[in-house]
Design an enzyme around this catalytic site. Structure first.
Site, PDB file in Angstrom:
ATOM      1  N   ASP A 131      -5.354  11.893  -6.088  1.00 56.36           N
ATOM      2  CA  ASP A 131      -3.969  11.955  -6.596  1.00 56.36           C
ATOM      3  C   ASP A 131      -3.684  10.660  -7.346  1.00 56.36           C
ATOM      4  O   ASP A 131      -2.733   9.938  -7.048  1.00 56.36           O
ATOM      5  CB  ASP A 131      -2.997  12.145  -5.423  1.00 56.36           C
ATOM      6  CG  ASP A 131      -1.579  12.486  -5.892  1.00 56.36           C
ATOM      7  OD1 ASP A 131      -1.410  12.836  -7.079  1.00 56.36           O
ATOM      8  OD2 ASP A 131      -0.643  12.383  -5.081  1.00 56.36           O
TER       9      ASP A 131
ATOM     10  N   TRP B  61       1.376  -3.825   6.265  1.00 52.15           N
ATOM     11  CA  TRP B  61       2.290  -3.973   5.133  1.00 52.15           C
ATOM     12  C   TRP B  61       1.591  -4.729   4.004  1.00 52.15           C
ATOM     13  O   TRP B  61       0.913  -5.726   4.246  1.00 52.15           O
ATOM     14  CB  TRP B  61       3.535  -4.743   5.564  1.00 52.15           C
ATOM     15  CG  TRP B  61       4.522  -4.922   4.450  1.00 52.15           C
ATOM     16  CD1 TRP B  61       4.625  -5.985   3.594  1.00 52.15           C
ATOM     17  CD2 TRP B  61       5.530  -3.998   4.052  1.00 52.15           C
ATOM     18  NE1 TRP B  61       5.639  -5.778   2.691  1.00 52.15           N
ATOM     19  CE2 TRP B  61       6.216  -4.568   2.947  1.00 52.15           C
ATOM     20  CE3 TRP B  61       5.937  -2.727   4.521  1.00 52.15           C
ATOM     21  CZ2 TRP B  61       7.278  -3.924   2.310  1.00 52.15           C
ATOM     22  CZ3 TRP B  61       6.987  -2.090   3.894  1.00 52.15           C
ATOM     23  CH2 TRP B  61       7.644  -2.689   2.792  1.00 52.15           C
ATOM     24  N   LEU B  62       1.737  -4.251   2.777  1.00 49.11           N
ATOM     25  CA  LEU B  62       1.170  -4.948   1.620  1.00 49.11           C
ATOM     26  C   LEU B  62       2.295  -5.580   0.820  1.00 49.11           C
ATOM     27  O   LEU B  62       3.254  -4.888   0.454  1.00 49.11           O
ATOM     28  CB  LEU B  62       0.407  -3.955   0.722  1.00 49.11           C
ATOM     29  CG  LEU B  62      -0.816  -3.270   1.342  1.00 49.11           C
ATOM     30  CD1 LEU B  62      -1.365  -2.204   0.386  1.00 49.11           C
ATOM     31  CD2 LEU B  62      -1.904  -4.282   1.680  1.00 49.11           C
TER      32      LEU B  62
END
Length: 281
Positions: free
Chosen positions: A190, A89-90
């Site tokens: 992307d 998780w950031l």
């Protein structure tokens, strides 16, 4: 995706899950935050797919992660017919566009002797063929543009006018690269504003890659389609890895790829943007 209940989460290779809740994670996957053993994880799930659905993303994160900050793939598998990918998780923070520019420039300085990538990428509408190719011109025309135009026609999003101008664009593209060499740079693939974030100690992170070795201007074109990258970004990038003169003349044939993909996915609201590019040719 009702299958993602307590019993589904309990089968993950993460022990002692205290809680999980849905988070926004784009329009392609289901996304959750998981808390377990004092750690927080991010999990993406894709219904009715095998584990290798996430292979391209994992390979991209590993390739990019050698050079820039990315989330780390921790676990990947399939439970009850649903593919999953667990990442660390950031915690989102804020940071400097100049740092982001330098990070992307550093990424683009990683080169390869061929264009393509180690695996193909299954999107909603087509499989992107990343087979290795010695020619950038051949790769971009035959492994990106032509398959896309074919799908646009199948979806009823094409016209005789678009086809004629598209052919002219392809001709101009091929003529240009007959006389200009391109380095096969490692690309995010992307690179719009939704795919970078600042986390931890205000450092830039690149997320959700569609990695490929290609012309760095392909990545740079994407940064100009939907905004979110400011002058500081381009200035810092250019100091780290100077732009090739005439870049603005070449960006449209790369912007076309992204805008045409949106035309295919979301319909004629993207038609005018596509046509504005095509009418230049």
């Amino acid at each position: 995706m009702s299958k993602l209940n307590h019993s589904w989460f309990s089968q993950l290779p993460i022990k002692n899950i205290e809680n999980y809740q849905p988070v926004s994670g784009g329009d392609i996957n289901e996304a959750y935050q998981i808390n377990a053993n004092g750690k927080t994880y991010f999990i993406k799930a894709q219904p009715n797919h095998p584990a290798d659905y996430f292979r391209h993303e994992i390979n991209g994160l590993k390739a990019l992660g050698k050079v820039v900050n990315t989330p780390t793939p921790l676990y990947n598998g399939e439970i009850d017919g649903n593919a999953y990918l667990v990442l660390n998780w950031l915690n989102e923070s804020f940071g400097s566009q100049a740092d982001l520019g330098r990070a992307v420039a550093k990424l683009h300085q990683q080169t390869n002797d061929q264009f393509g990538f180690v695996d193909n990428h299954q999107t909603k509408v087509l499989v992107k063929d990343n087979s290795w190719n010695n020619s950038w011109s051949d790769f971009y025309v035959n492994q990106r543009l032509l398959p896309e135009a074919k799908v646009a026609a199948e979806r009823g999003r094409w016209s005789r006018w678009r086809e004629e101008h598209f052919k002219q664009m392809v001709k101009k593209f091929e003529q240009y690269y007959q006389g200009h060499e391109v380095k096969a740079s490692l690309l995010h693939g992307d690179l719009w504003a939704g795919n970078f974030m600042f986390a931890g100690d205000h450092e830039p992170y690149l997320i959700d890659p569609d990695a490929v070795y290609g012309d760095r201007e392909f990545d740079l074109a994407m940064t100009t389609v939907f905004g979110g990258f400011d002058q500081e970004f381009y200035q810092a990038y250019g100091e780290e890895y100077p732009f090739t003169p005439g870049i603005n003349d070449r960006l449209p044939w790369y912007r076309f790829y992204y805008l045409c993909m949106h035309l295919i996915l979301f319909g004629e609201s993207y038609g005018p943007a596509v046509d504005r590019i095509l009418e230049q040719y």
